[in-house]
Design an enzyme around this catalytic site. Structure first.
Site, short mmCIF file in Angstrom:
data_model
loop_
_atom_site.label_atom_id
_atom_site.label_comp_id
_atom_site.label_asym_id
_atom_site.label_seq_id
_atom_site.Cartn_x
_atom_site.Cartn_y
_atom_site.Cartn_z
N VAL A 1 1.01 -1.22 -0.09
CA VAL A 1 -0.13 0.18 0.01
C VAL A 1 0.63 1.10 -0.09
O VAL A 1 1.82 1.39 0.87
CB VAL A 1 -0.78 -0.17 1.18
CG1 VAL A 1 -1.74 1.20 1.25
CG2 VAL A 1 -1.71 -1.21 1.23
N HIS B 1 7.40 -7.99 26.14
CA HIS B 1 7.56 -8.08 24.61
C HIS B 1 6.21 -7.75 24.29
O HIS B 1 5.12 -8.47 24.82
CB HIS B 1 7.98 -9.70 24.15
CG HIS B 1 9.30 -9.82 24.81
ND1 HIS B 1 10.40 -10.26 24.03
CD2 HIS B 1 9.81 -9.80 26.13
CE1 HIS B 1 11.53 -10.21 24.80
NE2 HIS B 1 11.14 -10.27 26.03
N HIS C 1 11.10 -3.57 19.43
CA HIS C 1 9.59 -3.32 20.12
C HIS C 1 9.32 -2.09 19.97
O HIS C 1 8.67 -1.46 20.79
CB HIS C 1 9.82 -3.77 21.78
CG HIS C 1 10.17 -5.20 21.90
ND1 HIS C 1 10.37 -5.57 23.24
CD2 HIS C 1 10.19 -6.32 21.16
CE1 HIS C 1 10.88 -6.90 23.20
NE2 HIS C 1 10.51 -7.41 21.75
#
Length: 601
Positions: free
Chosen positions: A264, A580, A535
């Protein structure tokens, strides 16, 4: 399973089988024209949204994914190989950071998954929900009690099926069944292979329960302490959002289409007859030299491209700081200087110790024959060392409340019962740095993670082309507080390994760490060895309710200032989870699916 080297080389020239995902589309001409929702990104969150919305047979959903299928990638499905699933693979985005000024101007790999399942298909499968205080802090910040632990907790139970470990050992003293689910799409399990360091880790909690307490289940909302590691593993294989939420019984739904290998490039907007810009659809293409296509859903465009992908797409589409957009000649649809700001990630560092052992994983890495035998055992019996990911246990720990650091800096933890740093162990040498592991010797590694960092970075555009990677600056350790936390964690790791449980096994610091003894030497070691643990969150964060608080989305994750556009991924979190993020993203998407259903009921 073939040998690891053959696996990698074979994947480089294969366009990858999609046999078990028969409904996957690769040709844009195959898609329909009457979708209710278009989901951008088949990653951790996007597949949850697609799955839950297509539970309503009247709604038709299209998912558009830039990457490839996850089918046939044994390097990804086998838990042991998780650390080798990135970087620089055909199924990763292969980003790099800008030079990190607090890390000696090092430029770092910054990996995100570019395949079905997104980063849930390449991560280390470590499954942590965060503390109850974390979720309650989001609820307070956003003014929406729907983000509280009380409301989110049932979604965690809904999404998972806690499965027996591969060796089916007695787990009665390793987790609390009452806080888990047993009927959800995602497999979650405990270590399934005996490990020589597991007993030593748990025995250390018995010897020093004040400093290193045992916690039966760190996913109960009470996170502090050392627990057996829970991982997104279904018996012997990785459980990702692709294998869980796009399983054959779901992807076969007639109202769900998944288009892969199409990126996209722009969100389309119109203001005709409206007071605010409305997201009318998306534009996508297979590459800079390929034709572009558009699709227009009747209800919403939902961005689930992850913190990097969704942020870049918003900016490319004209939502962001007007000065940045104008400098790149991108027409401004909505000026919001918060897009791309407030990037937070966890800095990680590996502590290495000599091990008095001949059974560590070091020899498995060095000896091709041993690896082949382990692969044969895994394939034939579903047992052995390959059934587990990186660590048998996980620790979430705090600095003492009276530590002098809090006279200089505010406490960044979510609350007094939430952690500042994390440990995971490896029965062998482990490193995130681009260095060669020692060819001799045996080691134990404690990877430490600062899970409540104060440093904040940015994601900005490098150019107006969607085919150019954005500029990613996590700004690691730019706040001195994070250096202090890292130094404390190093000393804590050394104290842990010097406990009586490790007597005769721990032979002392490996040479790389032994040079760091004084505080100044340790700080230099931190700056030279800190790496990302991938993360990233926060660049499209939820709007706060306090005076002067700003954000990109409201508490229902709708993009402020426009209509028809929602962001559902880690970029909306206002704070980083102490752990996490995989599990928290699943819960975020599960709850948001219900919010969307209620919106369009």
């Amino acid at each position: 399973m073939r040998r690891l080297s053959f696996l990698i080389s074979s994947l480089l020239f294969s366009s990858l089988s999609i046999s078990s995902h028969a409904k996957l589309l690769t040709d844009p001409k195959q898609i329909g024209k009457d979708y209710d929702f278009v989901v951008v990104g088949a990653g951790t969150a996007g597949n949850v949204i697609a799955n839950r919305l297509t539970e309503n047979p009247k709604w038709k959903v299209l998912v558009v994914e830039a990457g490839i299928s996850n089918d046939g990638l044994e390097l990804i499905s086998t838990p042991y190989f998780a650390p080798t699933a990135s970087p620089n693979k055909p199924w990763t985005w292969n980003y790099t950071t800008t030079p990190q000024v607090a890390l000696g101007n090092r430029t770092l790999n910054y990996e995100r998954g570019k395949l079905l399942g997104g980063s849930s298909s390449i991560n280390y499968m470590i499954y942590t929900r965060g503390s109850s205080e974390y979720w309650d802090s989001i609820a307070k910040y956003s003014g929406d009690s729907g983000w509280s632990w009380k409301t989110i907790y049932p979604y965690f139970k809904k999404l998972e099926t806690f499965t027996p470990p591969a060796d089916h050992h007695d787990t009665s003293k390793q987790f609390e069944p009452s806080v888990h689910g047993f009927n959800g799409p995602l497999g979650v399990s405990l270590p399934g292979y005996p490990n020589e360091i597991s007993g030593r880790i748990i025995n250390t909690t018995n010897a020093d329960p004040t400093t290193f307490p045992f916690n039966l289940d760190g996913n109960s909302g009470n996170q502090l302490g050392i627990s057996w590691l829970q991982a997104s593993i279904n018996d012997t294989v990785r459980s990702s959002s692709a294998t869980a939420y796009l399983a054959p019984k779901y992807i076969s739904r007639p109202n769900l289409d998944v288009l892969i290998e199409q990126q996209v490039t722009k969100i389309l907007f119109s203001k005709a007859g409206r007071t605010s810009p409305h997201a009318t659809g998306i534009q996508f293409s297979a590459g800079p030299s390929s034709p572009s296509f558009t699709v227009s859903p009747s209800k919403e465009v939902i961005l689930s491209g992850g913190t990097v992908g969704s942020t870049q797409l918003l900016l490319l589409s004209g939502i962001g700081p007007s000065s940045e957009l104008s400098s790149l000649k991108i027409p401004v649809v909505l000026s919001n200087p918060q897009v791309g700001q407030n990037l937070v990630d966890h800095p990680a560092l590996a502590n290495h110790f000599f091990a008095n052992s001949g059974n560590t994983l070091d020899d498995l890495k060095r000896n091709a024959t041993d690896l082949e035998l382990a692969e044969e055992q895994y394939n034939n019996t579903g047992t052995g060392v390959l059934v587990d990911t990186v660590s048998p246990a996980i620790a979430f720990l705090r600095l003492p409340s009276n530590d002098s650091v809090f006279r200089q800096f505010p406490d960044t933890a979510s609350g007094p019962n939430s952690p500042h740093y994390e440990f995971v162990w490896r029965d062998g040498w482990a490193s995130f740095l681009p260095i060669t592991a020692p060819t001799t010797g045996n080691y134990t590694t404690i990877t430490q993670v600062v899970v409540a960092p104060a440093s904040r970075g940015t994601i900005t555009l490098n150019s107006s082309s969607p085919w150019d990677s954005p500029l990613i600056d996590p700004a690691f350790l730019t706040n001195e507080y994070d250096i202090i936390l890292s130094r404390f964690a190093i000393k804590s790791a050394r104290a842990f390994m010097n406990a009586t449980s490790w007597a005769g096994f721990n032979l002392g610091l490996a040479p790389d760490a032994a040079v760091a003894q004084t505080d100044d030497e340790i700080d230099d070691f931190v700056r030279s060895n800190t790496v990302p643990i991938y993360h990233p969150i926060g660049t499209n964060r939820i709007q706060g309710v306090g005076k002067g608080e700003t954000g990109v989305v409201d508490s229902k994750l709708l993009v402020k200032g426009v209509t028809g556009l929602r962001v559902v991924d880690a970029s909306v979190f206002p704070f980083i989870v102490a752990g996490h993020p995989e599990a928290t993203i699943y819960a975020l998407a599960e709850r948001t699916s219900d919010v969307i259903k209620q919106t369009w009921a």
